[in-house]
Design an enzyme around this catalytic site. Structure first.
Site, PDB file in Angstrom:
ATOM      1  N   HIS A 152      60.756  46.193  49.201  1.00 29.67           N
ATOM      2  CA  HIS A 152      61.291  47.074  50.237  1.00 29.67           C
ATOM      3  C   HIS A 152      60.677  48.467  50.176  1.00 29.67           C
ATOM      4  CE1 HIS A 152      63.938  44.075  51.663  1.00 29.67           C
ATOM      5  NE2 HIS A 152      64.797  44.112  50.679  1.00 29.67           N
ATOM      6  N   TYR A 156      64.117  42.934  44.272  1.00 29.84           N
ATOM      7  CA  TYR A 156      65.471  42.872  43.711  1.00 29.84           C
ATOM      8  C   TYR A 156      65.396  42.566  42.205  1.00 29.84           C
ATOM      9  CZ  TYR A 156      67.173  43.089  48.518  1.00 29.84           C
ATOM     10  OH  TYR A 156      67.446  43.504  49.803  1.00 29.84           O
ATOM     11  N   CYS A 166      60.906  36.261  69.076  1.00 30.99           N
ATOM     12  CA  CYS A 166      61.118  37.503  68.336  1.00 30.99           C
ATOM     13  C   CYS A 166      59.876  38.372  68.482  1.00 30.99           C
ATOM     14  CB  CYS A 166      61.372  37.196  66.860  1.00 30.99           C
ATOM     15  SG  CYS A 166      61.310  38.647  65.789  1.00 30.99           S
ATOM     16  N   GLN A 207      64.559  46.699  66.044  1.00 33.32           N
ATOM     17  CA  GLN A 207      65.512  47.682  66.551  1.00 33.32           C
ATOM     18  C   GLN A 207      66.971  47.240  66.444  1.00 33.32           C
ATOM     19  OE1 GLN A 207      64.452  49.426  70.389  1.00 33.32           O
ATOM     20  NE2 GLN A 207      62.292  49.112  69.956  1.00 33.32           N
ATOM     21  N   ARG A 261      63.449  32.023  45.589  1.00 31.84           N
ATOM     22  CA  ARG A 261      62.635  32.869  46.481  1.00 31.84           C
ATOM     23  C   ARG A 261      61.762  33.777  45.630  1.00 31.84           C
ATOM     24  NH1 ARG A 261      64.116  35.441  52.286  1.00 31.84           N
ATOM     25  NH2 ARG A 261      62.334  36.833  52.489  1.00 31.84           N
ATOM     26  N   ARG A 318      58.156  71.026  71.624  1.00 33.37           N
ATOM     27  CA  ARG A 318      58.829  72.324  71.599  1.00 33.37           C
ATOM     28  C   ARG A 318      59.733  72.462  70.380  1.00 33.37           C
ATOM     29  NH1 ARG A 318      60.063  72.441  78.004  1.00 33.37           N
ATOM     30  NH2 ARG A 318      58.410  73.884  78.636  1.00 33.37           N
ATOM     31  N   GLU A 335      61.175  40.572  46.987  1.00 36.23           N
ATOM     32  CA  GLU A 335      61.472  41.817  47.713  1.00 36.23           C
ATOM     33  C   GLU A 335      61.867  42.989  46.820  1.00 36.23           C
ATOM     34  OE1 GLU A 335      61.278  39.402  51.405  1.00 36.23           O
ATOM     35  OE2 GLU A 335      61.951  38.966  49.390  1.00 36.23           O
ATOM     36  N   MET A 350      69.178  36.534  55.770  1.00 29.81           N
ATOM     37  CA  MET A 350      69.061  37.890  56.307  1.00 29.81           C
ATOM     38  C   MET A 350      70.394  38.602  56.165  1.00 29.81           C
ATOM     39  SD  MET A 350      69.012  37.278  60.439  1.00 29.81           S
ATOM     40  CE  MET A 350      68.663  35.531  60.549  1.00 29.81           C
ATOM     41  N   HIS A 351      70.323  39.907  56.004  1.00 31.83           N
ATOM     42  CA  HIS A 351      71.536  40.714  55.984  1.00 31.83           C
ATOM     43  C   HIS A 351      72.048  40.837  57.412  1.00 31.83           C
ATOM     44  CE1 HIS A 351      70.560  41.675  51.883  1.00 31.83           C
ATOM     45  NE2 HIS A 351      69.453  42.293  52.224  1.00 31.83           N
TER      46      HIS A 351
END
Length: 681
Positions: free
Chosen positions: A261, A175, A343, A348, A223, A572, A173, A34-35
């Site tokens: 992505h 890449y 998880c 977020q 991967r 508004r 992903e 993971m980044h």
């Protein structure tokens, strides 16, 4: 010991050892890449050592770093990790040593970003820019492709010199290697493009080159994209053919990625059902003889056990679940699965932080990524008696952290159960996972002996009379009531009554407020009776995914939604509805609301409410929206009443979470503030 009396091994498949290439892994849990952006800190090496070592200590069998570029063109962004010379490899040695000292082998992931690169030197198979990256793409020449293959091999060799147990080659992903394999991004007509066999030539050549430099005593994982989820992506036949070619080229195992992505199908958000993608991994597991690793929306030991027991994969890769709880494996193995901090796929603190150039952390575990600055709770020398008022996220985090250190904590909650705003949030479509956080906090309250006084309003005089050493006010925020004439009309209600089920809305609904709560309420009201988020088959149908992947990218026409109500959201301001929502999930919610026919009106002024509905002015023209129910989602205000009353009674108190500040309901800030206060008390 009599065999009949021996304790039953929890999760026997998940916790069994497995031989993968040259390594024998102690269980089947891989910490996926993971980044984190931890390398951007001045003390980045120390931060990575602490971060990765804590996950290794928690019992994972294999750990994969974030992506490392094999050359400058392959960097994901300026300042991202690069490995092209020995000195850069030497900088990784402390990280490698920290992980291996905990008994866990570690792989470096080699990632070439291709057209996803956030710099001016982006390259790809063809001059086809990504829809999520405005930069132009230089198509690699034949000579540059050969040089890129050599760069992957050099990077792998340097990783071995730095002590890594092997490498993972990133080919999913969207890449670079994935880009070469797909017709969507490869319109070449040479040795490196054209038919599927030529398009997969680069991934195979890279695998062969890396295998040659690693030898047989280092692990090589590739991967692979198990399903692309983009137009022009691979179908099942092409994916299986690539998997077999990669295995023949020397990979010891296949890790799986889901979707590019740029895909317009959610893949890892909370709105994706658990295990929604196991069908794609199972297809590969049946097609190759080497171990296949499942990934994406596997967040409990029960689900991971099921995937392996049913032969859908040999191992499971978890990234964000180990952000949430680095001791995931250890707790599962010791019979403490109820204490796993699950998880909730909110994105977020992880993806949304990464996409806004911050380092990754976790909403439910704010210590993640901050291990060097966030100490492990130590027992206090002099326990104090502490009152925590409010059992929402901030109060729960404070109470459990303080109690874990030995303080005697009494938790007051006016409602009948812990949870606060989380109880409401979990009712919204795609947020059922929030219940896991409350389950986790409930387990900690019991473990650390927190006295719970539920269904009790804590009054200032009574708190003062009990003589607590410290009082923490975590009463949360109050819904704001805008100044609209007719607000007391019977058609008007608040979001809490809607989400709790206390009020059942009519057929036509107006939602006042287009922030996160307003959009959640709109989805709750419009969503079908049997919402897709809880059923993998219905989820795939709603988002247009072909489970058989017979089509390019595995896409199919989405099912037509059948909304329960006519919902209109008003605000508004002229800004985009949900503009403060995280970039990784806002598009998902907006897309679903669109499919459900939810309407939006922005830039309006509210005039009044009566039997005819909601009267407003838009572009100077008076209008009326007929509505059976009008729901107020117009923001929140901090609840200062108890703090003021305690101050008047001479009792010092600290406010946290929404009781201190309420711009939006912010569980990430609430849990962090509550945890930090629990450490400081």
């Amino acid at each position: 010991m009599d065999q009949a009396m021996m304790p039953i091994q929890p999760y026997p498949h998940l916790l069994s050892p497995l031989r993968v290439g040259p390594l024998t892994l102690r269980n089947r849990v891989v910490m996926g890449s993971m980044h984190t952006r931890l390398e951007h800190f001045e003390d980045g090496v120390a931060r990575q050592c602490a971060f990765y070592a804590e996950r290794a200590r928690g019992g994972v069998a294999l750990l994969v770093t974030g992506g490392v570029g094999p050359n400058a063109a392959g960097l994901l962004e300026p300042g991202a990790p690069l490995l092209t010379e020995p000195a850069q490899g030497e900088a990784w040695r402390p990280v490698v040593r920290a992980v291996q000292d905990e008994g866990t082998p570690i792989l470096m992931q080699i990632l070439h970003a291709g057209r996803y690169a956030k710099h001016a030197e982006a390259v790809g198979a063809s001059a086809i820019a990504s829809p999520i990256n405005p930069r132009s793409v230089h198509p690699l020449t034949h000579a540059e492709i050969l040089a890129t293959i050599a760069d992957f091999a050099r990077c792998a060799a340097l990783a071995v010199e730095a002590g890594f147990d092997g490498v993972e080659v990133m080919g999913s992903e969207g890449y670079l290697l994935n880009q070469f394999a797909a017709a969507r991004t490869n319109d070449r007509d040479d040795d490196w493009g054209g038919d599927a066999a030529r398009r997969r030539r680069l991934p195979v050549a890279v695998t062969e080159a890396v295998r040659a430099v690693l030898g047989r005593d280092r692990l090589l994982v590739y991967r692979i994209s198990a399903i692309d989820l983009v137009e022009g992506g691979a179908d099942a036949e092409e994916t299986v053919a690539l998997a077999r070619a990669i295995a023949a080229a020397g990979a010891d195992a296949l890790n799986t990625g889901i979707g590019w992505h740029e895909a317009r199908v959610p893949t890892i958000a909370a709105s994706v059902p658990r295990g929604a993608w196991r069908f794609a991994t199972a297809r590969l597991a049946r097609a190759v003889a080497i171990p296949v690793i499942a990934s994406n929306r596997i967040n409990t030991p029960e689900l991971a056990e099921s995937v392996i027991a049913e032969g859908e994969a040999a191992l499971v890769s978890m990234a964000r679940p180990l952000l949430a709880d680095p001791a995931f494996v250890r707790k599962a193995a010791s019979g403490r699965a109820a204490e796993i901090n699950t998880c909730i796929a909110c994105n977020q603190g992880c993806l949304d932080y990464i996409f806004t150039n911050r380092s990754a952390t976790c909403l439910v575990n704010p210590r993640a990524g901050r291990e060097t600055e966030w100490p492990t709770p130590e027992p206090v020398a002099r326990p104090r008696r502490i009152a925590v008022v409010g059992a929402g996220p901030a109060g729960l985090a404070c109470a459990t952290t303080a109690a874990a250190r030995g303080h005697r904590v009494v938790l007051f909650e006016a409602g009948p159960a812990i949870g606060g705003q989380f109880l409401l949030a979990q009712a919204a479509p795609g947020k059922a996972e929030f219940a896991e956080t409350l389950r986790y906090f409930g387990a900690l309250l019991a473990r650390h002996g927190v006295e719970q006084r539920l269904g009790r309003h804590a009054e200032a005089d009574a708190l003062a009379a009990e003589g607590f050493d410290a009082v923490v006010v975590a009463t949360g925020a109050l819904p704001r009531r805008p100044a609209i004439p007719g607000l007391d009309h019977p058609s008007v209600t608040g979001y809490a009554d809607i989400l709790s089920g206390a009020v059942v809305a009519g057929r036509r609904v107006a939602v006042i407020g287009a922030g996160g709560i307003g959009l959640d309420v709109a989805a709750f009201l419009a969503e079908e009776e049997d919402e897709p988020e809880t059923h993998p088959d219905r989820f795939r149908a709603a988002w247009g995914v072909d489970g058989e992947t017979r089509t390019a990218g595995g896409l199919a026409p989405p099912a037509v939604a059948r909304p329960r109500r006519e919902v209109t959201v008003l605000r508004r301001g002229l800004g985009r509805p949900g503009e403060r929502l995280g970039v990784s999930t806002a598009w998902i919610l907006r897309a679903r609301l669109k499919s459900l026919g939810v309407s939006f009106i922005t830039g309006c002024e509210y005039v009044g409410i009566d039997d005819a509905g909601l009267h407003y002015v838009l572009q100077r023209e008076p209008r009326t929206l007929a509505a059976d129910t009008i729901v107020l989602c117009a923001g929140q205000e901090p609840d200062h009443a108890l703090v003021e009353a305690l101050t008047a009674a001479g009792v010092a108190a600290e406010a946290v979470g929404g009781a201190a500040e309420a711009l939006e309901l912010d569980a990430l800030r609430a849990i962090e503030e509550g945890s930090r206060l629990g450490l400081r008390l």
